[in-house]
Design an enzyme around this catalytic site. Structure first.
Site, mmCIF file in Angstrom:
data_model
loop_
_atom_site.group_PDB
_atom_site.id
_atom_site.type_symbol
_atom_site.label_atom_id
_atom_site.label_comp_id
_atom_site.label_asym_id
_atom_site.label_seq_id
_atom_site.Cartn_x
_atom_site.Cartn_y
_atom_site.Cartn_z
ATOM 1 C CE LYS A 182 -1.810 2.378 3.315
ATOM 2 N NZ LYS A 182 -1.685 3.740 2.723
ATOM 3 C CD GLU A 257 12.959 4.320 8.749
ATOM 4 O OE1 GLU A 257 13.091 5.158 9.675
ATOM 5 O OE2 GLU A 257 12.796 4.632 7.575
ATOM 6 C CG LEU A 258 8.315 4.421 13.418
ATOM 7 C CD1 LEU A 258 7.773 4.349 14.830
ATOM 8 C CD2 LEU A 258 7.224 4.198 12.384
ATOM 9 C CB CYS A 291 12.945 9.331 8.398
ATOM 10 S SG CYS A 291 13.983 8.144 7.517
ATOM 11 C CD GLU A 385 10.293 13.403 11.646
ATOM 12 O OE1 GLU A 385 11.049 12.840 10.852
ATOM 13 O OE2 GLU A 385 9.250 12.872 12.102
#
Length: 490
Positions: A182, A257-258, A291, A385
Site C-alpha cells: 500500500k 521505521e519511523l 526521516c 520533528e
C-alpha cells in the site's frame, strides 16, 4: 538487450486501476494524483478499500507457495532483470518521481540509482546460507532453517516513494514471500506502479506482488488480514504506533521505521565551512522531508555564531520553486497541512526567543530554507520533528553537554559528529542513542548494504538492509529427523 521503451509507464494500462494479479479496478473507484508544485492532475489511480486488500491478500497467499518453491537462483534472476528495467527506463521514471513527489531532478535520479541497488542487493540474499546444523540429545539429526513468513504487507511513505518501497518489497520477494503493498496515495505511481511495471516486465509470476493505493481503511485492513503474516511500515511515529497496535492485536510480526530528530554535533575544532556545508545538506535536502534529516544542529558555543552565519548565507542563496524548471534546489512541501505544521514550529521558536536568521516564510507550498539560532529545550523546534527545510541551531559548552542534549530526544534514528579529532568524535558518538552513527558526516545517509533503523520513537528495534533482511523477512524453523519412528511408553 535494450528493455527501454518510449512510454514504459503507458497510462492506458493502469489509469483508474490497482495491481492485483493483473491491473484491475478497485471497489471504491479512482482518485486523482496531483503535482504538489502546481496542483496539476497528473494521473488517476484506483483507490483501495478493505475489500480490495482482502482480495489482494487472498490472491497473494494462493501464489506464495509456488513462488517460494522456485529455485533461489531463478528468484534472484527475476529481481536482477527488474533492476535492469528500472535503470534502463530511468529518464522517463525520473520525470514521474519529480512531478508526483515534488523532487528535484538529482534527488529523483538518486531514487532510480538506489532503487536498482536495493533490488540487486536483495537478489544476493536468495543464494546466501540460511540454515544451521544443531546439536542433538539423541540419535536424531537437528537443523534450523530460515523460511518465508508467507505474505508481507508493506506500507510506504511519500518522501522517497520508490526507494522506501523497494527496500522492503525486494528482499521480501526474493526470500520467498508474496507482497501486498500500500503506497502513500499521494505518490502511488512512484511508490507503487513503477515497481509493479518493472516486476511485470521482469516475469514475476502473477499474484505474487500486489499494489493497492489506499488510506487508513486499507492500512488497517492490511494489519488485520489473516492471510498477511508481517507488516513492514515506513512513516511517522504516530502512524507507526497505530500500525503496531493493530498488527499486534492480530499477532503479526511488525517492522517499524519511523521518524527522527537527528542531531549533527559540531565540535569546536571542526572546519567551519565544511561543517556548515554538512549541516545545510542534512537540513535542506528534499526540503527536509526525510526521516534522517538533520533536525538539530548542536554546535560548540565558541563557533555557534560562525556556523549560524554561514548557514544563513547558504539558506538565502538556495532557490525554491517548481522542480520542473531544473533551476531550483528546493521543491514544494507535499501538502498544505505540512506547511502549516512547519510554520507553527518556526513561529513557536521565535516567540520563545530563538533568532530567525533566514527564511521562515513560504509562498504556497514553497517554504524557504530557514535558519533558527538559539534554539533551546522546550521549543517545538528543539523537541519535534519538523519535516521541512529548517535548520535548528542549539549551542553547548562541553562535549558532555552535547551528548546530553542529543540524547534528550524521544527519537533515536541517526546522528553525526564532525571534528578534526577522530578519537574525540568517536568518544562523543559512542554515547549517542541512535541506530545510525556517522562520524565526520551529516545525518542523511542510506543504502542497501547496512542495517537501517532506529530506537525509541524512531522504530521498534527492527532493521532493514544488508545482513538484516534475512532476519526480518524470514523466520526460523526447527527440523528434527529420525531414521524411523520409535514407540513411546504411552
Amino acid at each position: 538487450m535494450n528493455i527501454q521503451r518510449e512510454n514504459f509507464m503507458d497510462a492506458v494500462r493502469w489509469t483508474g486501476r490497482a495491481y492485483f494479479s493483473d491491473w484491475a479496478s478497485t471497489t471504491t473507484g479512482a482518485i486523482d494524483v496531483q503535482n504538489p508544485a502546481n496542483g496539476e492532475v497528473i494521473a488517476s489511480v484506483g483507490f483501495g478499500s478493505a475489500q480490495d486488500i482482502v482480495r489482494a491478500a487472498t490472491e497473494a497467499r494462493a501464489a506464495q507457495k509456488a513462488w517460494a518453491a522456485k529455485p533461489a537462483a531463478e528468484r534472484a534472476q527475476i529481481l536482477n532483470k527488474a533492476a535492469d528495467i528500472l535503470e534502463e527506463n530511468g529518464p522517463e521514471l525520473i520525470d514521474w518521481i519529480m512531478r508526483e513527489s515534488g523532487s528535484t531532478e538529482p534527488k529523483a535520479a538518486i531514487e532510480i540509482n538506489h532503487g536498482a541497488l536495493f533490488i540487486r542487493q536483495a537478489a544476493t540474499l536468495a543464494t546466501m546460507p540460511t540454515g544451521l546444523l544443531l546439536p542433538s540429545m539423541d540419535d536424531r539429526s537437528n537443523s534450523a532453517r530460515r523460511v518465508p513468513h508467507g505474505v508481507v504487507g508493506v506500507i510506504s511513505p511519500f518522501n522517497f516513494p520508490l526507494v522506501l518501497s523497494l527496500r522492503s518489497i525486494a528482499p521480501a520477494l526474493v526470500l520467498g514471500n508474496a507482497v501486498v503493498h500500500k503506497p502513500d496515495p499521494r505518490t502511488p505511481i512512484s511508490g507503487g506502479f513503477i515497481i509493479a511495471r518493472i516486476f511485470e516486465e521482469a516475469g514475476l509470476p502473477k499474484g505474487v506482488f500486489h499494489v493497492v493505493p489506499g488510506g487508513a481503511e486499507a492500512g488497517e485492513a492490511l494489519c488485520q488480514d489473516p492471510n498477511i503474516a508481517m507488516i513492514s511500515f515506513t512513516g511517522s511515529a504516530r502512524g507507526g504506533s497505530k500500525v503496531g497496535e493493530v498488527a499486534g492485536r492480530h499477532l503479526k510480526k511488525v517492522q517499524l521505521e519511523l521518524g527522527g530528530k537527528n542531531a549533527l554535533v559540531i565540535l569546536d575544532d571542526a572546519d567551519l565551512d565544511i561543517a556548515a556545508s554538512n549541516a545545510a545538506w542534512g537540513c535542506y535536502l528534499h526540503q527536509g522531508q526525510i526521516c534522517m534529516a538533520t533536525g538539530l544542529v548542536l554546535v560548540d558555543q565558541k563557533i555557534a555564531n560562525d556556523i549560524a552565519q554561514r548557514l544563513a548565507e547558504k539558506a538565502n542563496h538556495l532557490p525554491v520553486g517548481d522542480p520542473s524548471s531544473r533551476q531550483v534546489a528546493l521543491g514544494p512541501i507535499i501538502s498544505d497541512g505540512q506547511i502549516a505544521g512547519i510554520q507553527k514550529i518556526v513561529d513557536d521558536a521565535v516567540q520563545k526567543g530563538a533568532k530567525l536568521l533566514a527564511g521562515g516564510t513560504h509562498d504556497g507550498r514553497f517554504y524557504k530554507a530557514t535558519v533558527l539560532s538559539g534554539v533551546k529545550p522546550g521549543m517545538l523546534a528543539f523537541d519535534e520533528e519538523v519535516f521541512g527545510p529548517v535548520a535548528c541551531i542549539a549551542s553547548f559548552e562541553t562535549d558532555e553537554e552535547a551528548v546530553e542534549l542529543a540524547n534528550r530526544s524521544e527519537y533515536g534514528l541517526a546522528a553525526g559528529v564532525i571534528s578534526k579529532n577522530l578519537a574525540r568524535a568517536m568518544a562523543v558518538g559512542n554515547q549517542l542513542n541512535v541506530g545510525q552513527l556517522h562520524i565526520n558526516d551529516q545525518t542523511v545517509n542510506g543504502g542497501p548494504y547496512a542495517p537501517f533503523g532506529g530506537r525509541g520513537k524512531s522504530g521498534n528495534g527492527c532493521r532493514m538492509g544488508g545482513p538484516a533482511d534475512i532476519e526480518e523477512f524470514t523466520q526460523w524453523q526447527w527440523v528434527s529427523v529420525k531414521d524411523q519412528a520409535t514407540a513411546y511408553p504411552f
